[in-house]
Design a protein around this motif. Structure first.
Motif, PDB file in Angstrom:
ATOM      1  N   ASP A   1       5.007 -14.529  -7.581  1.00 12.33           N
ATOM      2  CA  ASP A   1       3.784 -15.202  -7.139  1.00 12.33           C
ATOM      3  C   ASP A   1       2.957 -15.456  -8.388  1.00 12.33           C
ATOM      4  OD1 ASP A   1       4.558 -14.950  -4.551  1.00 12.33           O
ATOM      5  OD2 ASP A   1       2.983 -13.555  -3.939  1.00 12.33           O
TER       6      ASP A   1
ATOM      7  N   ARG B   1      -0.817   6.086  -3.943  1.00  9.26           N
ATOM      8  CA  ARG B   1      -1.264   5.658  -2.620  1.00  9.26           C
ATOM      9  C   ARG B   1      -0.326   6.284  -1.585  1.00  9.26           C
ATOM     10  NH1 ARG B   1      -1.171   0.471  -2.958  1.00  9.26           N
ATOM     11  NH2 ARG B   1      -3.377   0.008  -2.946  1.00  9.26           N
TER      12      ARG B   1
ATOM     13  N   ASP C   1      16.007 -10.404  -1.080  1.00  8.09           N
ATOM     14  CA  ASP C   1      14.950  -9.741  -0.303  1.00  8.09           C
ATOM     15  C   ASP C   1      14.059 -10.757   0.398  1.00  8.09           C
ATOM     16  OD1 ASP C   1      15.928  -7.432  -1.343  1.00  8.09           O
ATOM     17  OD2 ASP C   1      14.421  -7.272  -2.926  1.00  8.09           O
TER      18      ASP C   1
ATOM     19  N   LYS D   1       1.832 -20.397   2.819  1.00  6.34           N
ATOM     20  CA  LYS D   1       0.876 -19.307   2.547  1.00  6.34           C
ATOM     21  C   LYS D   1      -0.573 -19.704   2.850  1.00  6.34           C
ATOM     22  CE  LYS D   1       2.044 -17.899  -1.661  1.00  6.34           C
ATOM     23  NZ  LYS D   1       1.701 -17.233  -2.931  1.00  6.34           N
TER      24      LYS D   1
ATOM     25  N   ARG E   1       0.935  -9.377  -1.956  1.00  2.64           N
ATOM     26  CA  ARG E   1       2.392  -9.430  -1.914  1.00  2.64           C
ATOM     27  C   ARG E   1       2.932  -8.051  -1.503  1.00  2.64           C
ATOM     28  NH1 ARG E   1       6.410 -13.593  -3.033  1.00  2.64           N
ATOM     29  NH2 ARG E   1       8.229 -12.442  -2.421  1.00  2.64           N
TER      30      ARG E   1
ATOM     31  N   ALA F   1       6.393  -5.570  -1.425  1.00  2.00           N
ATOM     32  CA  ALA F   1       7.776  -5.380  -1.869  1.00  2.00           C
ATOM     33  C   ALA F   1       8.619  -5.061  -0.637  1.00  2.00           C
ATOM     34  CB  ALA F   1       7.848  -4.240  -2.869  1.00  2.00           C
TER      35      ALA F   1
ATOM     36  N   GLU G   1       9.479   4.275   0.393  1.00  3.40           N
ATOM     37  CA  GLU G   1       9.327   4.292   1.857  1.00  3.40           C
ATOM     38  C   GLU G   1       9.867   5.606   2.407  1.00  3.40           C
ATOM     39  OE1 GLU G   1       7.737   2.227   3.608  1.00  3.40           O
ATOM     40  OE2 GLU G   1       7.667   0.365   2.472  1.00  3.40           O
TER      41      GLU G   1
ATOM     42  N   THR H   1       4.891 -19.779  -5.462  1.00  2.00           N
ATOM     43  CA  THR H   1       5.894 -18.721  -5.409  1.00  2.00           C
ATOM     44  C   THR H   1       7.234 -19.306  -5.815  1.00  2.00           C
ATOM     45  OG1 THR H   1       4.731 -17.672  -3.580  1.00  2.00           O
ATOM     46  CG2 THR H   1       7.019 -17.045  -3.869  1.00  2.00           C
TER      47      THR H   1
ATOM     48  N   LYS I   1      12.084  -4.677  -0.352  1.00  2.00           N
ATOM     49  CA  LYS I   1      13.462  -4.221  -0.546  1.00  2.00           C
ATOM     50  C   LYS I   1      13.876  -3.228   0.541  1.00  2.00           C
ATOM     51  CE  LYS I   1      17.093  -4.330  -3.148  1.00  2.00           C
ATOM     52  NZ  LYS I   1      17.627  -5.643  -3.509  1.00  2.00           N
ATOM     53  N   ASN I   2      13.012  -2.234   0.704  1.00  2.00           N
ATOM     54  CA  ASN I   2      13.329  -1.209   1.678  1.00  2.00           C
ATOM     55  C   ASN I   2      12.821  -1.642   3.047  1.00  2.00           C
ATOM     56  OD1 ASN I   2      13.550   1.157   3.198  1.00  2.00           O
ATOM     57  ND2 ASN I   2      13.441   2.372   1.325  1.00  2.00           N
TER      58      ASN I   2
ATOM     59  N   ARG J   1      -8.063 -11.368   0.551  1.00  4.86           N
ATOM     60  CA  ARG J   1      -6.967 -11.198  -0.403  1.00  4.86           C
ATOM     61  C   ARG J   1      -5.602 -11.376   0.257  1.00  4.86           C
ATOM     62  NH1 ARG J   1      -6.061  -6.118  -4.570  1.00  4.86           N
ATOM     63  NH2 ARG J   1      -4.162  -6.943  -5.465  1.00  4.86           N
TER      64      ARG J   1
ATOM     65  N   ASP K   1      12.933  -5.390  -6.612  1.00  7.82           N
ATOM     66  CA  ASP K   1      13.313  -4.364  -5.632  1.00  7.82           C
ATOM     67  C   ASP K   1      12.062  -3.817  -4.933  1.00  7.82           C
ATOM     68  OD1 ASP K   1      15.860  -4.893  -6.381  1.00  7.82           O
ATOM     69  OD2 ASP K   1      16.063  -3.194  -7.719  1.00  7.82           O
ATOM     70  N   SER K   2      11.819  -2.513  -5.064  1.00  5.88           N
ATOM     71  CA  SER K   2      10.650  -1.938  -4.377  1.00  5.88           C
ATOM     72  C   SER K   2       9.443  -1.819  -5.299  1.00  5.88           C
ATOM     73  CB  SER K   2      11.009  -0.547  -3.839  1.00  5.88           C
ATOM     74  OG  SER K   2      12.037  -0.656  -2.899  1.00  5.88           O
ATOM     75  N   THR K   3       9.472  -2.575  -6.391  1.00  6.27           N
ATOM     76  CA  THR K   3       8.387  -2.487  -7.371  1.00  6.27           C
ATOM     77  C   THR K   3       7.701  -3.840  -7.542  1.00  6.27           C
ATOM     78  OG1 THR K   3       9.677  -0.812  -8.530  1.00  6.27           O
ATOM     79  CG2 THR K   3       7.858  -1.798  -9.749  1.00  6.27           C
ATOM     80  N   LEU K   4       6.382  -3.797  -7.580  1.00 10.04           N
ATOM     81  CA  LEU K   4       5.606  -4.994  -7.894  1.00 10.04           C
ATOM     82  C   LEU K   4       5.125  -4.867  -9.332  1.00 10.04           C
ATOM     83  CD1 LEU K   4       3.343  -5.229  -4.691  1.00 10.04           C
ATOM     84  CD2 LEU K   4       5.439  -6.499  -5.149  1.00 10.04           C
TER      85      LEU K   4
ATOM     86  N   GLY L   1      -6.636 -12.416  -7.961  1.00 10.30           N
ATOM     87  CA  GLY L   1      -6.192 -11.204  -8.645  1.00 10.30           C
ATOM     88  C   GLY L   1      -4.967 -10.592  -8.020  1.00 10.30           C
ATOM     89  N   ALA L   2      -4.435  -9.588  -8.713  1.00  9.66           N
ATOM     90  CA  ALA L   2      -3.212  -8.934  -8.259  1.00  9.66           C
ATOM     91  C   ALA L   2      -3.271  -7.417  -8.389  1.00  9.66           C
ATOM     92  CB  ALA L   2      -2.022  -9.459  -9.076  1.00  9.66           C
ATOM     93  N   LEU L   3      -4.146  -6.928  -9.264  1.00  9.11           N
ATOM     94  CA  LEU L   3      -4.126  -5.496  -9.577  1.00  9.11           C
ATOM     95  C   LEU L   3      -4.872  -4.652  -8.543  1.00  9.11           C
ATOM     96  CD1 LEU L   3      -4.664  -6.081 -13.351  1.00  9.11           C
ATOM     97  CD2 LEU L   3      -2.702  -4.860 -12.433  1.00  9.11           C
ATOM     98  N   GLU L   4      -4.725  -3.332  -8.678  1.00  3.36           N
ATOM     99  CA  GLU L   4      -5.300  -2.400  -7.708  1.00  3.36           C
ATOM    100  C   GLU L   4      -6.709  -1.956  -8.113  1.00  3.36           C
ATOM    101  OE1 GLU L   4      -4.513  -0.978  -4.833  1.00  3.36           O
ATOM    102  OE2 GLU L   4      -6.120   0.511  -4.917  1.00  3.36           O
TER     103      GLU L   4
ATOM    104  N   VAL M   1       8.255  -9.472  -7.960  1.00  7.06           N
ATOM    105  CA  VAL M   1       8.835  -8.467  -7.066  1.00  7.06           C
ATOM    106  C   VAL M   1      10.222  -8.089  -7.577  1.00  7.06           C
ATOM    107  CG1 VAL M   1       9.404  -7.903  -4.671  1.00  7.06           C
ATOM    108  CG2 VAL M   1       7.658  -9.619  -5.152  1.00  7.06           C
TER     109      VAL M   1
ATOM    110  N   LYS N   1       2.702  -6.516 -12.137  1.00 10.99           N
ATOM    111  CA  LYS N   1       1.523  -7.384 -12.054  1.00 10.99           C
ATOM    112  C   LYS N   1       0.942  -7.682 -13.434  1.00 10.99           C
ATOM    113  CE  LYS N   1       0.430  -5.073  -7.721  1.00 10.99           C
ATOM    114  NZ  LYS N   1      -0.599  -4.329  -6.980  1.00 10.99           N
TER     115      LYS N   1
ATOM    116  N   ALA O   1      11.398 -12.720  -6.802  1.00  2.00           N
ATOM    117  CA  ALA O   1      10.347 -13.701  -6.511  1.00  2.00           C
ATOM    118  C   ALA O   1       9.096 -13.441  -7.340  1.00  2.00           C
ATOM    119  CB  ALA O   1      10.005 -13.650  -5.037  1.00  2.00           C
TER     120      ALA O   1
ATOM    121  N   ASP P   1      10.662 -12.527   1.583  1.00  2.00           N
ATOM    122  CA  ASP P   1       9.340 -12.718   0.988  1.00  2.00           C
ATOM    123  C   ASP P   1       8.309 -12.293   2.026  1.00  2.00           C
ATOM    124  OD1 ASP P   1       9.964 -13.862  -1.547  1.00  2.00           O
ATOM    125  OD2 ASP P   1      10.532 -15.715  -0.529  1.00  2.00           O
TER     126      ASP P   1
END
Lengths: 250, 414
Positions: free
Chosen positions: B213, B340, A94, A245, A109, A111, B297, B205, A113-114, A106, B263-266, B111-114, B261, B268, B211, A96
């Protein structure tokens, strides 16, 4: 004698016919070798009622053997000014992708994939914007010679290899003399025609061409997006480091 | 040092061609459920101005923020000390091939979270604005040096002082203390506010199939967690006028924030462990949060749907000292589930919402936010919050009381 003549014509016809793969390779070759590019991009979104919205951005691209890197900075509309999008393209895994949001400072990242998601609410998907690479598609058979607007073209078929692509088939028209792509039809997962892209205003930088304008018409929702590149400069001496980055926050 | 930096940077701006941008916001909030006698609404005019100058490898940046509160403007009796102007950023940065140097006042994000970034403690939060705002942080004076490799960076930061954290006053709805308690905004610090704090950050990274981060931060200096002490504990117990102060102490702190990362999921992770230098009130503690965000998507036409889940756990390791309750920590044993919905349209419209369930004290928070562009220069935002506080324990939300609010924000960008 007549039979032999027909046989010879058939054999030679096939020997000199170009396969879909050959045409795609030549189309890729005429667009390759720019090393890097700096340009401004204007994106015009036109809805089904003809109302227009304009976005502008600065673009930097670093050409890789198979994997380009790009950095996009949004200039307008004002609320997204300073937002940056960094993409490292990969063939075997995939991409980056990161988004920099200046209000929060901020780096987020993404995702990736799609690849079928809409780019900034436009009719372009992320996969439409990555550099054309023959390795991402499967080609069978020979290209057809057809006429488009009075000009002879090669019409080729390609099937995306990634199962995460939003398309099942792409049909492309490439100029028979220059191999520059003029039109692509995109077929969705239901194998219905989804979008048609018209390519134009190619700029010749010596031995490499760069695209100047793409008009993407969505057949299913009647929306159109036009991308126009301007002030493009190639071979600026950009390096991998210029796509670190760290430049998202600069 | 600070005066020298400010003069030097201001001098650069005077002779430079500046790029100006900013936004003007009108923020209106109605509190449908609130503690008695507190304001039932708030109207705030906010202005953000940014100045940027770039020449070759030099960047100079300044950011000013000001807000005017309706009650402060109109009524002396209802005054709630929410009107102020603040210099958030004023810094110079020089970029070299593999290094950069930065000095001045600025804001950083870690940070990384929502829902909440537990490691994002470099800048203090603004207590005179909406408590749910994620953007309203106060700049701090610091100097930093960064070295970059192909896929990583190492940064040394020296924070030069700890700013006082001002607070709105009663009867503003987000003033947490009772009416008889006033807040003294002069920070009480164990080693003086000008004692530097040191941060060492390593981030990068990986170039792996999935991948990652990653970021590791080591800090030795003033902790971002603070505690409050009354000037007269007896008065506090009797409900008589009392003054509260904020206290800062020294700690060694190890923090990480990572995003993987798949696939389509992060996936954290944010975590920290703080070893506190001798302090009478606060002992060692840890805070860990894990989460995911899965994106679908083209969920409906071109719209995308994000499914979000996050779990937070906070622990103190000295039973004799302040616990999470005295430290007003709200995320001790909390699960957040959210959605979201990104319309992916030309107006960049989105809806984010979710529920936070506190398993420790049986509290719940529900919220949703809608945000969209209007024309080319405006953004409109609408949000709703409902807080059901603990019935048995004196948590931060219990001090606030049961709370329900709706808010409308209109912003003009230029």
């Amino acid at each position: 004698m007549k039979k032999i003549l027909i046989l010879l014509i058939f054999i030679f016809g096939n020997v000199f016919a170009l396969s879909n793969y050959d045409v795609a390779q030549k189309s890729e070759a005429v667009m390759s070798g720019f090393k890097d590019s700096i340009s401004k991009m204007q994106m015009t979104l036109i809805n089904a009622r003809g109302q227009e919205k304009v976005r502008t951005m600065n673009m930097k691209v670093l050409e890789g053997k198979d994997e380009d890197k790009s950095l996009m900075e949004f200039l307008t509309p004002a609320d997204v000014k300073g937002t940056k999008f960094l993409n490292y393209e990969h063939v075997n895994r995939d991409d980056d992708q990161w988004l920099y949001l200046p209000a929060l400072k901020r780096v987020k990242r993404i995702a990736s994939k799609n690849k079928s998601g809409s780019f900034m609410g436009s009719e372009f998907a992320y996969e439409d914007l990555s550099g054309f690479n023959v390795k991402k598609y499967k080609y069978d058979g020979d290209a057809e010679v057809v006429t488009l607007d009075g000009v002879e073209m090669y019409r080729t078929n390609a099937t995306p290899i990634s199962k995460y692509s939003g398309y099942t088939k792409l049909i492309s028209w490439a100029d028979k003399k220059t191999f520059l792509i003029q039109k692509i039809e995109y077929y969705d997962r239901k194998k219905q025609l989804l979008k048609t892209a018209y390519f134009g205003e190619y700029k010749n930088f010596g031995n490499v061409y760069r695209i100047g304008k793409i008009t993407m018409k969505n057949i299913q929702n009647d929306k159109t997006t036009i991308l126009i590149w301007s002030d493009e400069k190639i071979k600026n001496g950009l390096k991998k480091k210029d796509f670190h980055k760290r430049y998202l926050k600069k | 040092m600070k005066i020298f930096l400010a003069l030097f940077i201001s001098f650069t701006f005077l002779f430079a061609e500046l790029e100006l941008s900013g936004h003007l916001d009108v923020d209106s909030q109605a509190y449908l459920i609130r503690a008695d006698a507190k304001h039932k609404n708030s109207f705030t005019l906010k202005q953000t101005l940014e100045f940027k100058y770039e020449k070759d490898d030099l960047t100079a940046f300044a950011k000013l923020y000001a807000q005017e509160d309706y009650y402060d403007f109109l009524s002396e009796d209802e005054h709630n000390e929410r009107t102020f102007a603040r210099l958030d950023e004023l810094f110079l940065k020089v970029d070299y091939e593999d290094d950069s140097i930065q000095a001045g006042k600025n804001i950083k994000f870690w940070g990384a979270l929502e829902l909440r970034n537990i490691v994002d403690g470099f800048n203090p939060k603004e207590f005179r604005d909406d408590m749910f705002s994620k953007t309203n942080k106060c700049g701090v004076w610091n100097a930093s040096y960064s070295h970059y490799t192909e896929s990583a960076e190492i940064t040394l930061i020296v924070k030069l002082n700890e700013p006082d954290q001002k607070m709105a006053s009663y009867p503003y709805v987000y003033y947490f203390f009772p009416e008889f308690v006033t807040y003294e905004d002069k920070l009480e610090s164990s080693h003086g506010v000008d004692r530097p704090s040191l941060y060492l950050l390593y981030s990068g990274t990986t170039e792996t199939e999935y991948a990652l981060d990653f970021a590791f931060i080591y800090e030795y200096g003033y902790d971002s967690q603070r505690y409050f002490t009354p000037d007269n504990p007896l008065n506090l117990a009797l409900g008589l006028p009392t003054e509260f102060r904020q206290n800062a102490y020294i700690a060694s702190k190890f923090m990480i924030y990572n995003t993987l990362v798949v696939d389509s999921t992060l996936i954290k992770l944010e975590a920290l462990y703080a070893k506190v230098d001798v302090d009478a009130a606060v002992g060692d503690y840890s805070h860990v949060a894990v989460g995911f965000e899965h994106t679908v998507e083209n969920f409906y036409k071109s719209a995308g749907l994000g499914l979000i889940g996050e779990y937070y756990n906070y622990r103190t390791y000295d039973g004799e000292k302040y616990s999470d309750l005295e430290l007003f920590e709200t995320m001790q044993n909390d699960l957040f589930l959210g959605l979201r919905y990104s319309f992916n349209d030309s107006d960049d419209a989105s809806i984010v919402g979710g529920v936070v369930a506190d398993f420790e004290y049986d509290e719940e928070v529900y919220y949703f936010k809608y945000d969209s562009r209007l024309g080319d220069s405006f953004r409109v935002g609408f949000d709703y919050y409902y807080i059901e506080p603990s019935k048995d324990e004196k948590t931060a939300y219990a001090l606030l009381g049961r709370h329900q609010r709706v808010a409308l924000n209109l912003a003009y960008y230029f």
